[in-house]
Every structure is written in C-alpha cells, then in structure tokens.
Design a protein around this motif. Sequence first.
Motif, PDB file in Angstrom:
ATOM      1  N   TRP A 105       2.639  64.368  -0.889  1.00  9.75           N
ATOM      2  CA  TRP A 105       1.731  63.353  -0.964  1.00  9.75           C
ATOM      3  C   TRP A 105       2.355  63.171  -2.723  1.00  9.75           C
ATOM      4  O   TRP A 105       2.434  61.987  -2.602  1.00  9.75           O
ATOM      5  CB  TRP A 105       0.876  63.535  -2.000  1.00  9.75           C
ATOM      6  N   MET A 106       2.706  63.665  -3.549  1.00 10.82           N
ATOM      7  CA  MET A 106       3.785  63.911  -4.580  1.00 10.82           C
ATOM      8  C   MET A 106       4.577  62.707  -4.560  1.00 10.82           C
ATOM      9  O   MET A 106       4.673  61.966  -5.374  1.00 10.82           O
ATOM     10  CB  MET A 106       3.507  64.772  -5.597  1.00 10.82           C
ATOM     11  N   MET A 109       4.626  58.987  -3.480  1.00  8.24           N
ATOM     12  CA  MET A 109       4.234  58.784  -4.076  1.00  8.24           C
ATOM     13  C   MET A 109       4.588  57.760  -5.362  1.00  8.24           C
ATOM     14  O   MET A 109       4.469  57.158  -6.293  1.00  8.24           O
ATOM     15  CB  MET A 109       2.078  58.384  -4.753  1.00  8.24           C
ATOM     16  N   ASN A 110       5.077  58.862  -6.239  1.00  9.50           N
ATOM     17  CA  ASN A 110       6.133  58.825  -6.990  1.00  9.50           C
ATOM     18  C   ASN A 110       6.953  58.064  -7.308  1.00  9.50           C
ATOM     19  O   ASN A 110       8.279  57.653  -8.104  1.00  9.50           O
ATOM     20  CB  ASN A 110       6.374  60.424  -7.600  1.00  9.50           C
ATOM     21  N   ARG A 114       3.866  55.108  -8.980  1.00 12.27           N
ATOM     22  CA  ARG A 114       2.652  55.633  -8.583  1.00 12.27           C
ATOM     23  C   ARG A 114       2.886  55.875 -10.692  1.00 12.27           C
ATOM     24  O   ARG A 114       2.924  57.453 -10.199  1.00 12.27           O
ATOM     25  CB  ARG A 114       1.981  55.473  -7.769  1.00 12.27           C
ATOM     26  N   ASN A 115       2.742  55.543 -12.070  1.00 12.13           N
ATOM     27  CA  ASN A 115       2.222  56.401 -12.395  1.00 12.13           C
ATOM     28  C   ASN A 115       1.062  57.223 -12.333  1.00 12.13           C
ATOM     29  O   ASN A 115       1.075  58.272 -13.381  1.00 12.13           O
ATOM     30  CB  ASN A 115       1.693  55.344 -14.097  1.00 12.13           C
ATOM     31  N   TRP A 116       0.260  56.765 -12.164  1.00 13.99           N
ATOM     32  CA  TRP A 116      -1.263  57.882 -11.689  1.00 13.99           C
ATOM     33  C   TRP A 116      -0.575  58.644 -10.836  1.00 13.99           C
ATOM     34  O   TRP A 116      -0.647  60.089 -10.877  1.00 13.99           O
ATOM     35  CB  TRP A 116      -1.946  57.240 -10.974  1.00 13.99           C
ATOM     36  N   ALA A 117       0.292  58.991 -10.366  1.00  6.02           N
ATOM     37  CA  ALA A 117       1.026  59.985  -9.511  1.00  6.02           C
ATOM     38  C   ALA A 117       1.928  61.241 -10.475  1.00  6.02           C
ATOM     39  O   ALA A 117       1.945  62.071 -10.407  1.00  6.02           O
ATOM     40  CB  ALA A 117       2.150  59.790  -8.656  1.00  6.02           C
ATOM     41  N   ARG A 118       2.647  60.421 -10.984  1.00  2.00           N
ATOM     42  CA  ARG A 118       3.174  61.467 -12.446  1.00  2.00           C
ATOM     43  C   ARG A 118       2.506  62.229 -13.458  1.00  2.00           C
ATOM     44  O   ARG A 118       2.931  62.931 -13.749  1.00  2.00           O
ATOM     45  CB  ARG A 118       4.109  60.475 -13.370  1.00  2.00           C
ATOM     46  N   THR A 120      -1.335  62.521 -12.251  1.00  2.41           N
ATOM     47  CA  THR A 120      -1.323  64.150 -11.336  1.00  2.41           C
ATOM     48  C   THR A 120      -0.421  64.891 -10.934  1.00  2.41           C
ATOM     49  O   THR A 120      -0.772  66.214 -10.913  1.00  2.41           O
ATOM     50  CB  THR A 120      -1.198  63.811 -10.069  1.00  2.41           C
ATOM     51  N   ALA A 121       0.808  64.254 -10.994  1.00  4.10           N
ATOM     52  CA  ALA A 121       1.811  65.912 -10.614  1.00  4.10           C
ATOM     53  C   ALA A 121       1.988  66.409 -11.497  1.00  4.10           C
ATOM     54  O   ALA A 121       2.595  67.425 -12.197  1.00  4.10           O
ATOM     55  CB  ALA A 121       3.459  65.295 -10.556  1.00  4.10           C
TER      56      ALA A 121
END
Length: 200
Positions: A105-106, A109-110, A114-118, A120-121
């Motif tokens: 997933w990460m 999305m990264n 996607r900044n939200w994924a960064r 979250t990661a």
Amino acid sequence: MSDPYGYQAYPAPAAPPTAPPERPKTLTYAVYGMWLGGLLSIVSTVFLLTMDTTEMKTLMVTEMEKQPTYDPSVLDAREMADVFVPIIQIGGTVLGLIFLGVWVWMAVMNGKGRNWARITATVLGALSLAGSMSSLANVAGNAALGGATMPTSTVGTVLAVVDPFLVVAILVLLWLRPSSAYFSAVGAARKAQRTGYYTG
C-alpha cells in the motif's frame, strides 16, 4: 462605451500549471525499498510456516528449564512449548500478511506522489523503529541479567537487523529535497485539476 452587440469582455483563463516532473530517483529508490520490505515479509512468513517446530520447541523447553524459578511440578515446559509454538506461528503469519499489505500500500501510494502516504509511512516507520529498538533492548537486557530469551533462528536474526536499516533508508529517501519537490508538484497538480484548471 458599451458594445452595441452586447458582447462582454471576459478575462483570459489562467494558464494551466505545468505537469508534475518525472519522479526523482530518491523516491524511486524509496519505493523499491518498500517493495523489498514486502518481500522480506513474505520470506519471514514462509520461513515461519516451514520452520522445524521440533527444534523450536526443544530450544524453548531448554530455555525455560534453565530459569532458576522453574518448577516442573507446577509448569511442564514441554506442554507449554506445544501450546505456544503454534500460537507463535499463527500470530506471526497474520502479522506477516498485515505487514505485506502495508508495504505494498505504501509503495503504490508513495510512488504516486501522495503526500499523506509519505506522512503515514513516516509514522509507521517510526513506530517500527521504536518496536525494533525496544525488542533488541529487552533481549540484550535479559541476556545480560541471565533472564529468559526467545529462541531465534539465523534467518530471524538477519531480518531483525536488516529491517531497521531498511526503514531508516526509506524514510531518509522520502524526505530528501528531490522527493519533497515531487510530492509538492504532484499535490499542486492534483489541486489544480480539482479546480478545473488542469486536465493533464
């Protein structure tokens, strides 16, 4: 002077923003690292499912019997090992599948910027590092004090050492300047697309 034909002058539309730049190598390497993390989760899970449980039970029984407080009349080490080893296998398999899903997933999305994924990661990576450091500290402390330690295989030990270094490398790559510029550009392009100025 008003136009006799009723035409009205409208301001020229805003120029569309430029398309996001090509994904930088720093982010590409971070994504590769995430895919590698997913692969390591698969290796760890497969190894856990195919490992020699007899050897693991023997190591666990030996470790329990070495403890000065062990009393066979109260607790049978072999019975406890027979109960705990399958639980460890099932729990480890479930966690391995969850970790695999998170890694994939990460990575996806990264890779899309996607900044939200960064973010979250980064949070997940920090939690992973904290857990790894806590586990290593507990093992080292128990070993130094002569306490109980969970038997581990060579593969498990290698994975436990490699994982924190992989997480640190990924986090550094995600926050290097080229990666940050790409995340910003992708975010700006997506915002412009939602407002109707960009259709690329």
